[in-house]
Scaffold this active site. Structure first.
Site, PDB file in Angstrom:
ATOM      1  N   PRO A  11       0.811  -1.225   0.000  1.00 48.75           N
ATOM      2  CA  PRO A  11       0.000   0.000   0.000  1.00 48.75           C
ATOM      3  C   PRO A  11       0.843   1.274   0.000  1.00 48.75           C
ATOM      4  O   PRO A  11       0.371   2.336  -0.387  1.00 48.75           O
ATOM      5  CB  PRO A  11      -0.819  -0.122   1.290  1.00 48.75           C
ATOM      6  CG  PRO A  11      -0.021  -1.024   2.174  1.00 48.75           C
ATOM      7  CD  PRO A  11       0.680  -1.983   1.256  1.00 48.75           C
ATOM      8  N   GLY A  14       4.958   3.706  -4.353  1.00 49.35           N
ATOM      9  CA  GLY A  14       4.622   4.934  -5.059  1.00 49.35           C
ATOM     10  C   GLY A  14       4.034   5.995  -4.156  1.00 49.35           C
ATOM     11  O   GLY A  14       3.201   6.793  -4.574  1.00 49.35           O
ATOM     12  N   THR A  41       1.230  -5.870   2.413  1.00 47.78           N
ATOM     13  CA  THR A  41       2.520  -5.916   3.108  1.00 47.78           C
ATOM     14  C   THR A  41       2.531  -4.845   4.190  1.00 47.78           C
ATOM     15  O   THR A  41       1.969  -3.758   4.018  1.00 47.78           O
ATOM     16  CB  THR A  41       3.699  -5.687   2.147  1.00 47.78           C
ATOM     17  OG1 THR A  41       3.595  -4.384   1.562  1.00 47.78           O
ATOM     18  CG2 THR A  41       3.721  -6.721   1.041  1.00 47.78           C
ATOM     19  N   ASP A  71       8.986  -2.351  -8.214  1.00 43.29           N
ATOM     20  CA  ASP A  71       9.976  -3.387  -8.510  1.00 43.29           C
ATOM     21  C   ASP A  71      10.525  -4.027  -7.237  1.00 43.29           C
ATOM     22  O   ASP A  71      10.848  -5.214  -7.228  1.00 43.29           O
ATOM     23  CB  ASP A  71      11.124  -2.785  -9.327  1.00 43.29           C
ATOM     24  CG  ASP A  71      10.670  -2.323 -10.710  1.00 43.29           C
ATOM     25  OD1 ASP A  71       9.845  -3.024 -11.319  1.00 43.29           O
ATOM     26  OD2 ASP A  71      11.131  -1.274 -11.171  1.00 43.29           O
ATOM     27  N   GLY A  72      10.628  -3.245  -6.164  1.00 40.09           N
ATOM     28  CA  GLY A  72      11.126  -3.784  -4.894  1.00 40.09           C
ATOM     29  C   GLY A  72      10.188  -4.821  -4.303  1.00 40.09           C
ATOM     30  O   GLY A  72      10.628  -5.840  -3.754  1.00 40.09           O
ATOM     31  N   MET A  74       8.126  -6.659  -6.073  1.00 39.35           N
ATOM     32  CA  MET A  74       8.260  -7.822  -6.948  1.00 39.35           C
ATOM     33  C   MET A  74       9.504  -8.620  -6.574  1.00 39.35           C
ATOM     34  O   MET A  74       9.483  -9.866  -6.589  1.00 39.35           O
ATOM     35  CB  MET A  74       8.350  -7.358  -8.405  1.00 39.35           C
ATOM     36  CG  MET A  74       8.203  -8.487  -9.408  1.00 39.35           C
ATOM     37  SD  MET A  74       6.510  -9.107  -9.463  1.00 39.35           S
ATOM     38  CE  MET A  74       6.772 -10.763 -10.057  1.00 39.35           C
ATOM     39  N   GLU A  76      10.806  -8.955  -3.641  1.00 38.79           N
ATOM     40  CA  GLU A  76      10.486  -9.735  -2.437  1.00 38.79           C
ATOM     41  C   GLU A  76       9.663 -10.973  -2.790  1.00 38.79           C
ATOM     42  O   GLU A  76       9.938 -12.086  -2.306  1.00 38.79           O
ATOM     43  CB  GLU A  76       9.711  -8.873  -1.439  1.00 38.79           C
ATOM     44  CG  GLU A  76      10.534  -7.766  -0.793  1.00 38.79           C
ATOM     45  CD  GLU A  76       9.770  -7.036   0.299  1.00 38.79           C
ATOM     46  OE1 GLU A  76       8.640  -7.465   0.631  1.00 38.79           O
ATOM     47  OE2 GLU A  76      10.302  -6.043   0.832  1.00 38.79           O
ATOM     48  N   GLU A 291      16.326  -2.541  -4.677  1.00 41.26           N
ATOM     49  CA  GLU A 291      16.377  -2.753  -3.233  1.00 41.26           C
ATOM     50  C   GLU A 291      17.820  -2.925  -2.784  1.00 41.26           C
ATOM     51  O   GLU A 291      18.561  -3.737  -3.364  1.00 41.26           O
ATOM     52  CB  GLU A 291      15.572  -4.004  -2.848  1.00 41.26           C
ATOM     53  CG  GLU A 291      14.088  -3.882  -3.117  1.00 41.26           C
ATOM     54  CD  GLU A 291      13.437  -2.792  -2.283  1.00 41.26           C
ATOM     55  OE1 GLU A 291      13.330  -2.964  -1.056  1.00 41.26           O
ATOM     56  OE2 GLU A 291      13.029  -1.764  -2.868  1.00 41.26           O
TER      57      GLU A 291
END
Length: 310
Positions: A11, A14, A41, A71-72, A74, A76, A291
């Site tokens: 959530p 961005g 998360t 992307d971070g 993803m 994980e 990350e």
């Protein structure tokens, strides 16, 4: 039991975009009667834990696991599925860079991305994935989907993630520009280093190195074509080494990288390989899919056609 999707939502991706995007996705899922379960998360690393647990419990009943975030997130999720490569993954963009969507040909608009994922016409594709091991934790294996950046771009990732302007730019939908601001600021102070590199057993040495980008796709840093020839299904990792470059020319390089024209500069070396070892004279900051993961040295290799994307 009817098969269903798992949606893992960040959530905060961005700067709150993840939550807004999920509201649209949830509404469309309910209208289309698509069976799903969703999880938010709540902390760094939580996406990995959720994916791991859901895959272990429900692997026989999953249509796929979908990341709603950046992307971070993803990154994980993929690491959470390291023992379940047969579970398809997909991505609904809600982050700053969203290079995963670019590189793996997933629509970036929310409604189109969801249609792409749930449509029976959409096919599941098999792609390569990168593995990295840090020397001080050599028994721990981690994966990256898109890129692993070392040096200048690692510092750019670190400082951008810690910046206040990233959140402000995300709010107005131009989060990618946060990386450009950091590049301009860091270009004045960053100190290059010496590099020892081994690619498929062949040794290379470079002096005054600014960065080493190892990529599975063309893009990183919010659409920069850092390795213009990279393909996610050719069984190879692509490297871009930037070295012996003046500070003024560094800014010129980043002005050309969105078009891939930097590859023509004599200070840019492009290589390809399946197995890569990186060592530097001073520890260099590293990121994987944006990350932060630590600092050099590192061992990297490709796993051909190891994960499924829809």
């Amino acid at each position: 039991m009817e098969k269903f999707y798992i949606f893992i939502i960040n959530p905060k991706a961005g700067n709150g975009k993840g939550k807004k995007v999920w509201k649209k996705v949830k509404r469309d899922l309910q209208e289309q009667n698509v069976p799903y379960r969703s999880f938010f998360t709540q902390r760094p690393g939580h996406g990995k834990d959720i994916a791991q647990q859901m895959a272990y419990i429900h692997h026989e009943h999953l249509k796929g696991i979908v990341t709603v975030g950046g992307d971070g997130t993803m990154h994980e999720v993929i690491n959470g599925l390291s023992h379940h490569p047969a579970i398809p993954v997909s991505f609904i963009s809600a982050g700053s860079g969203n290079d995963f969507a670019r590189g793996f040909k997933i629509p970036r608009a929310t409604a189109q991305a969801l249609h792409h994922i749930t449509s029976k016409k959409g096919r599941i594709r098999r792609y390569d994935i990168g593995e990295y091991r840090l020397r001080n934790r050599k028994h721990k294996i981690n994966f990256f989907t898109s890129s692993l950046g070392i040096g200048f771009d690692g510092e750019v990732a670190r400082r951008t993630n810690e910046s206040r302007y990233k959140g402000i730019l995300n709010k107005i939908g131009i989060g990618s520009f946060s990386y450009i601001i950091t590049v301009l600021k860091l270009a004045m102070t960053y100190e290059p280093f010496q590099l020892k590199l081994k690619v498929d057993g062949k040794e290379h040495e470079f002096s005054d190195v600014w960065l080493i980008a190892t990529t599975n796709i063309k893009y990183y840093g919010g659409g920069m074509k850092i390795c213009p020839d990279a393909l996610p299904d050719d069984g190879l990792l692509n490297l871009c080494i930037v070295h012996n470059l003046s500070r003024k020319k560094l800014l010129f390089l980043f002005g050309t990288v969105f078009l891939g024209l930097h590859a023509k500069l004599k200070e840019v070396t492009l290589l390809k390989g399946k197995e890569i070892e990186v060592d530097t004279t001073i520890p260099a900051t590293m990121h994987a899919d944006g990350e932060l993961i630590g600092s050099t040295p590192v061992h990297i290799k490709i796993h051909s056609k190891r994960f499924l994307v829809k």
